[in-house]
Scaffold this motif. Structure first.
Motif, PDB file in Angstrom:
ATOM      1  N   UNK A  97      18.187 -26.997  -9.362  1.00 61.61           N
ATOM      2  CA  UNK A  97      18.028 -28.126 -10.258  1.00 61.61           C
ATOM      3  C   UNK A  97      18.627 -29.398  -9.688  1.00 61.61           C
ATOM      4  N   UNK A  98      18.311 -30.532 -10.317  1.00 64.24           N
ATOM      5  CA  UNK A  98      18.827 -31.801  -9.799  1.00 64.24           C
ATOM      6  C   UNK A  98      20.351 -31.861  -9.891  1.00 64.24           C
ATOM      7  N   UNK A  99      20.947 -31.028 -10.769  1.00 62.17           N
ATOM      8  CA  UNK A  99      22.404 -30.959 -10.878  1.00 62.17           C
ATOM      9  C   UNK A  99      23.004 -29.895  -9.970  1.00 62.17           C
ATOM     10  N   UNK A 100      22.169 -29.305  -9.114  1.00 65.96           N
ATOM     11  CA  UNK A 100      22.628 -28.281  -8.194  1.00 65.96           C
ATOM     12  C   UNK A 100      22.602 -26.872  -8.745  1.00 65.96           C
ATOM     13  N   UNK A 101      22.143 -26.697  -9.978  1.00 66.07           N
ATOM     14  CA  UNK A 101      22.162 -25.378 -10.614  1.00 66.07           C
ATOM     15  C   UNK A 101      21.170 -24.422  -9.968  1.00 66.07           C
ATOM     16  N   UNK A 102      21.519 -23.136  -9.968  1.00 67.81           N
ATOM     17  CA  UNK A 102      20.660 -22.065  -9.480  1.00 67.81           C
ATOM     18  C   UNK A 102      20.015 -21.359 -10.674  1.00 67.81           C
ATOM     19  N   UNK A 103      18.981 -20.540 -10.437  1.00 63.84           N
ATOM     20  CA  UNK A 103      18.402 -19.791 -11.556  1.00 63.84           C
ATOM     21  C   UNK A 103      19.440 -18.955 -12.307  1.00 63.84           C
ATOM     22  N   UNK A 104      20.336 -18.289 -11.577  1.00 63.78           N
ATOM     23  CA  UNK A 104      21.351 -17.460 -12.234  1.00 63.78           C
ATOM     24  C   UNK A 104      22.286 -18.303 -13.095  1.00 63.78           C
ATOM     25  N   UNK A 105      22.660 -19.477 -12.615  1.00 65.92           N
ATOM     26  CA  UNK A 105      23.531 -20.349 -13.405  1.00 65.92           C
ATOM     27  C   UNK A 105      22.835 -20.824 -14.671  1.00 65.92           C
ATOM     28  N   UNK A 111      12.140 -12.983 -23.891  1.00 67.11           N
ATOM     29  CA  UNK A 111      13.505 -13.178 -24.358  1.00 67.11           C
ATOM     30  C   UNK A 111      13.721 -14.679 -24.564  1.00 67.11           C
ATOM     31  N   UNK A 112      14.199 -15.074 -25.734  1.00 73.12           N
ATOM     32  CA  UNK A 112      14.337 -16.486 -26.067  1.00 73.12           C
ATOM     33  C   UNK A 112      15.335 -17.195 -25.162  1.00 73.12           C
ATOM     34  N   UNK A 113      16.394 -16.505 -24.746  1.00 77.15           N
ATOM     35  CA  UNK A 113      17.389 -17.143 -23.882  1.00 77.15           C
ATOM     36  C   UNK A 113      16.807 -17.404 -22.494  1.00 77.15           C
ATOM     37  N   UNK A 114      16.046 -16.457 -21.986  1.00 75.53           N
ATOM     38  CA  UNK A 114      15.387 -16.682 -20.699  1.00 75.53           C
ATOM     39  C   UNK A 114      14.332 -17.774 -20.837  1.00 75.53           C
ATOM     40  N   UNK A 136      22.207 -20.543 -20.564  1.00 79.08           N
ATOM     41  CA  UNK A 136      21.381 -20.319 -21.755  1.00 79.08           C
ATOM     42  C   UNK A 136      21.947 -19.236 -22.658  1.00 79.08           C
ATOM     43  N   UNK A 137      23.087 -18.626 -22.248  1.00 82.82           N
ATOM     44  CA  UNK A 137      23.743 -17.632 -23.083  1.00 82.82           C
ATOM     45  C   UNK A 137      23.227 -16.223 -22.928  1.00 82.82           C
ATOM     46  N   UNK A 138      22.580 -15.936 -21.795  1.00 81.29           N
ATOM     47  CA  UNK A 138      21.995 -14.594 -21.626  1.00 81.29           C
ATOM     48  C   UNK A 138      23.063 -13.516 -21.520  1.00 81.29           C
ATOM     49  N   UNK A 139      24.226 -13.833 -21.010  1.00 79.67           N
ATOM     50  CA  UNK A 139      25.274 -12.829 -20.894  1.00 79.67           C
ATOM     51  C   UNK A 139      25.193 -12.085 -19.569  1.00 79.67           C
ATOM     52  N   UNK A 140      25.989 -11.027 -19.413  1.00 78.42           N
ATOM     53  CA  UNK A 140      26.002 -10.284 -18.149  1.00 78.42           C
ATOM     54  C   UNK A 140      24.610  -9.739 -17.812  1.00 78.42           C
ATOM     55  N   UNK A 141      24.231  -9.887 -16.573  1.00 74.68           N
ATOM     56  CA  UNK A 141      22.921  -9.418 -16.153  1.00 74.68           C
ATOM     57  C   UNK A 141      23.076  -8.582 -14.874  1.00 74.68           C
ATOM     58  N   UNK A 142      22.094  -7.741 -14.659  1.00 71.47           N
ATOM     59  CA  UNK A 142      22.078  -6.921 -13.453  1.00 71.47           C
ATOM     60  C   UNK A 142      21.293  -7.587 -12.340  1.00 71.47           C
ATOM     61  N   UNK A 143      20.229  -8.308 -12.695  1.00 67.63           N
ATOM     62  CA  UNK A 143      19.381  -8.965 -11.700  1.00 67.63           C
ATOM     63  C   UNK A 143      18.663 -10.126 -12.364  1.00 67.63           C
ATOM     64  N   UNK A 144      18.451 -11.199 -11.604  1.00 66.18           N
ATOM     65  CA  UNK A 144      17.741 -12.390 -12.095  1.00 66.18           C
ATOM     66  C   UNK A 144      16.750 -12.830 -11.027  1.00 66.18           C
TER      67      UNK A 144
END
Length: 273
Positions: A185-193, A161-164, A198-206
């Motif tokens: 991430x260095x900005x405090x971001x998590x994988x889900x964030x 998936x290009x967004x992932x 990246x515009x993936x939209x609603x997800x069930x699991x990451x």
């Protein structure tokens, strides 16, 4: 802590090595001088302390297509190293593949480490690299795989998936730029964030796997499968899509940083093994 040899000592070992390869060993054509690598300097110190060559290179974060260590002991003071190399190690020095070296002198002992570094992956190869890793992942999912003590049965193949992929690339670049090796991430971001960003939209699991130091897609994919926790992400049947990204930091400790991001859209039904 990395402690480098004094500049004069380094220059002396480099000159001795170059002289032995070009002149002392009677090369038909002059061999180009080897480039000194600070990473190999660190690795050869580990060899001098008793580590195996393989373990020393791994600990220093250096991946070589081939490597060799030389230990000179006894009467190898200034001026003697080049002649000792030429009299006893020409078979090793003749190898035209060597590109880099590291050196360490301690008392009457000298250690040299010669290596042919594995080429760094290129950004232009990203699509082919993602496909290779995907093939390894889906081969494991198709046949079932043991992750440590837990066995996972066959699971449907993952789809790129290009967004992932954008989320994975963002995190790999972040790790490479800041020499981080963690999921935050260095900005405090998590994988889900990052997935949402990246515009993936609603997800069930990451989920996310990271790695550093591997030079090829095959090496990193096999490393993830050999690690129980990373392997469980790969084999988890809840995931249906994947993104893969890597970034190069040539002067960094690990040189290449890798990320896999797994997800399933919110509307996607769960699947069994």
């Amino acid at each position: 802590m990395l402690i480098l040899l004094p500049a004069a000592a380094h220059a002396g070992l480099a000159g001795d090595l170059d002289w032995a390869r070009r002149t002392g060993c009677g090369f038909a054509a002059p061999a180009g001088p080897l480039r000194e690598s600070p990473v190999l300097d660190a690795a050869v110190r580990r060899v001098a302390s008793g580590a195996s060559l393989h373990a020393a290179l791994a600990a220093a974060g250096y991946t070589a297509r081939q490597s060799s260590a030389v230990h000179l002991s006894g009467n190898v003071g200034d001026g003697a190293v080049a002649h000792t190399l030429a009299s006893s190690y020409c078979a090793t020095l003749r190898d035209a593949h060597w590109r880099e070296f590291g050196g360490w002198r301690r008392g009457s002992d000298v250690w040299l480490l010669l290596a042919d570094p594995a080429p760094l992956p290129r950004a232009a190869d990203a699509a082919a690299m993602s496909r290779l890793i995907l093939d390894v992942v889906n081969e494991a999912r198709a046949s079932g795989h043991r992750c440590g003590r837990r066995y996972f049965g066959p699971a449907p193949p993952l789809v790129l998936d290009a967004r992932l992929g954008a989320a994975a690339l963002e995190h790999s670049r972040d790790m490479a730029s800041h020499e981080l090796f963690e999921h935050r991430g260095h900005d405090g971001s998590t994988p889900a964030q990052r997935v949402r960003r990246a515009g993936y939209g609603p997800y069930r699991v990451v989920g996310e796997n990271i790695a550093a130091g591997a030079m090829t897609g095959l090496e990193v994919a096999r490393g993830w499968l050999d690690s129980p926790e990373h392997c469980e992400n790969i084999m988890d049947p809840r995931f249906v899509q994947i993104g893969i990204g890597y970034a190069v930091a040539p002067a960094g400790d690990y040189r290449v940083y890798w990320t896999q991001v797994f997800a399933a859209p919110a509307q996607h039904a769960a699947r069994g093994h």
